[in-house]
Enzyme design. Structure first.
Site, PDB file in Angstrom:
ATOM      1  N   HIS A 217       0.799   1.301   0.710  1.00 28.75           N
ATOM      2  CA  HIS A 217      -0.209   1.224  -0.222  1.00 28.75           C
ATOM      3  C   HIS A 217      -0.380  -0.323  -0.875  1.00 28.75           C
ATOM      4  O   HIS A 217       0.781  -0.499  -1.143  1.00 28.75           O
ATOM      5  CB  HIS A 217       0.620   2.712  -0.770  1.00 28.75           C
ATOM      6  CG  HIS A 217      -0.979   2.274  -2.150  1.00 28.75           C
ATOM      7  ND1 HIS A 217      -1.471   3.531  -1.875  1.00 28.75           N
ATOM      8  CD2 HIS A 217      -0.793   2.619  -3.346  1.00 28.75           C
ATOM      9  CE1 HIS A 217      -3.097   3.616  -2.738  1.00 28.75           C
ATOM     10  NE2 HIS A 217      -2.177   2.681  -3.868  1.00 28.75           N
ATOM     11  N   VAL A 255       0.425  12.808  -1.111  1.00 26.00           N
ATOM     12  CA  VAL A 255       0.228  11.535  -0.502  1.00 26.00           C
ATOM     13  C   VAL A 255       0.495  10.717  -1.881  1.00 26.00           C
ATOM     14  O   VAL A 255       0.524  10.472  -3.112  1.00 26.00           O
ATOM     15  CB  VAL A 255      -1.365  11.369  -1.245  1.00 26.00           C
ATOM     16  CG1 VAL A 255      -2.001  10.056  -0.733  1.00 26.00           C
ATOM     17  CG2 VAL A 255      -1.905  12.122  -0.109  1.00 26.00           C
TER      18      VAL A 255
END
Ligand code: GRF
Length: 318
Positions: A217, A255
């Site tokens: 990420h 998430v």
């Protein structure tokens, strides 16, 4: 790996290494020196003329594993004892991720599946790291949910098998993920890497591959979670953060919330745009993803709660 090394230590102790094989501490010490490992504990045991107990075998195997000399050491044992009893050990070797081929012990490769949707620069970083020997592993499959993903081309160029699994409108998340799982399960995969895979995985999939899926990420989580693409960098700039970076983490049902494996930072400059910041972060992503895969493939990390920590080294069982 440690539990598995315990098993093989037991085998060595109980089945393979009998007194008639002349494997004693003298021999073991010489092998350590031959393999270029200076080891105080072994020197100490040598002075004591200690027997090769289970613990000594375990210690030796663990040390060899950590020094990346396990296969060489096992070959040395084999040379010494011949192939007697090897059949007995075969299934244990299997559980160790080792195999015995062409008269040699080898570490089996660490099989990786990479899931992608876009340009695939992280995928490329992994391919390069494998090619230059930084990661001892193999990408056995690359799967994309986008037909024209550049990542698929990169994989093909590297000779990696690819699959395009279209996500048709209305298809249930779990049904889609079952298609992914079918491919993955046919490839004996040890790690699933999400390298720019723009789909949320179902709880079913995440549970099935618990602690076997990692994601990258482009922010320092938990800051700026749940965003993607340039949206992350725009949010960082709008917020006025002075540092940003990237995070490689295990995937859990929530998430961008799984245990953090590697983070790398970059400075946010006054004249940054989302694009310039993205570029600087991306350079760090390529390092972080390789570092994370390397640590996992070497069995170097473990989970304590939600903390990812390096494994302690307590060689001898208490
Ligand atoms: C990266 O920024 C990654 O952090 C995010 O998606 C992007 C993928 O880039 N999850 P690439 O396809 O690897 O070039």
């Amino acid at each position: 790996m440690r539990d598995e090394l315990k098993i093989i230590a037991d085998i060595f102790y109980a089945k393979i290494v009998e007194p008639s094989h002349h494997l004693n501490i003298n021999w073991l010490r010489k092998e350590f020196l031959n393999l270029g490992i200076k080891d105080e504990n072994i020197e100490h045991l040598y002075i004591l003329n200690a027997p090769l107990s289970r613990e000594v075998w375990y210690y030796t195997l663990l040390k060899m594993y950590e020094e990346k000399k396990l296969d060489a050491f096992l070959n040395a044992v084999q040379e010494r004892i011949g192939v007697v009893d090897l059949g007995t050990a075969e299934q244990y070797l299997e559980s160790l991720g080792l195999c015995h081929k062409d008269g040699k012990f080898k570490l089996k490769t660490f099989n990786i599946a990479v899931l992608v949707s876009g340009r695939g620069t992280n995928l490329q970083a992994i391919i390069d790291a494998i090619n230059n020997g930084k990661i001892n592993g193999k990408i056995v499959v690359v799967i994309s949910n986008k037909k024209n993903a550049l990542a698929l081309k990169r994989a093909e160029m590297a000779g990696i098998e690819t699959f395009y699994v279209p996500s048709k409108k209305g298809i249930e998340r779990e049904n889609y993920d079952r298609q992914l799982a079918e491919i993955i399960d046919s490839k004996n995969v040890q790690l699933i890497v999400l390298a720019g895979f723009m789909r949320i995985l179902s709880p079913w999939f995440v549970k099935k591959y618990k602690n076997k899926i990692i994601n990258i990420h482009p922010s320092l989580l938990p800051s700026f979670a749940g965003l993607h693409g340039d949206g992350v960098h725009r949010a960082v700039l709008e917020y006025g953060a002075k540092v940003s970076g990237c995070t490689v983490h295990f995937v859990t049902e929530e998430v961008d919330n799984g245990p953090i494996i590697v983070q790398r930072c970059v400075e946010v400059k006054d004249n940054d745009t989302p694009e310039t910041l993205a570029e600087r972060v991306l350079t760090e992503e390529h390092i972080a993803i390789v570092e994370a895969i390397k640590m996992i493939s070497e069995g170097a990390i473990t989970l304590k709660g939600r903390r990812v920590v390096r494994k302690n080294i307590d060689y001898v069982e208490k």
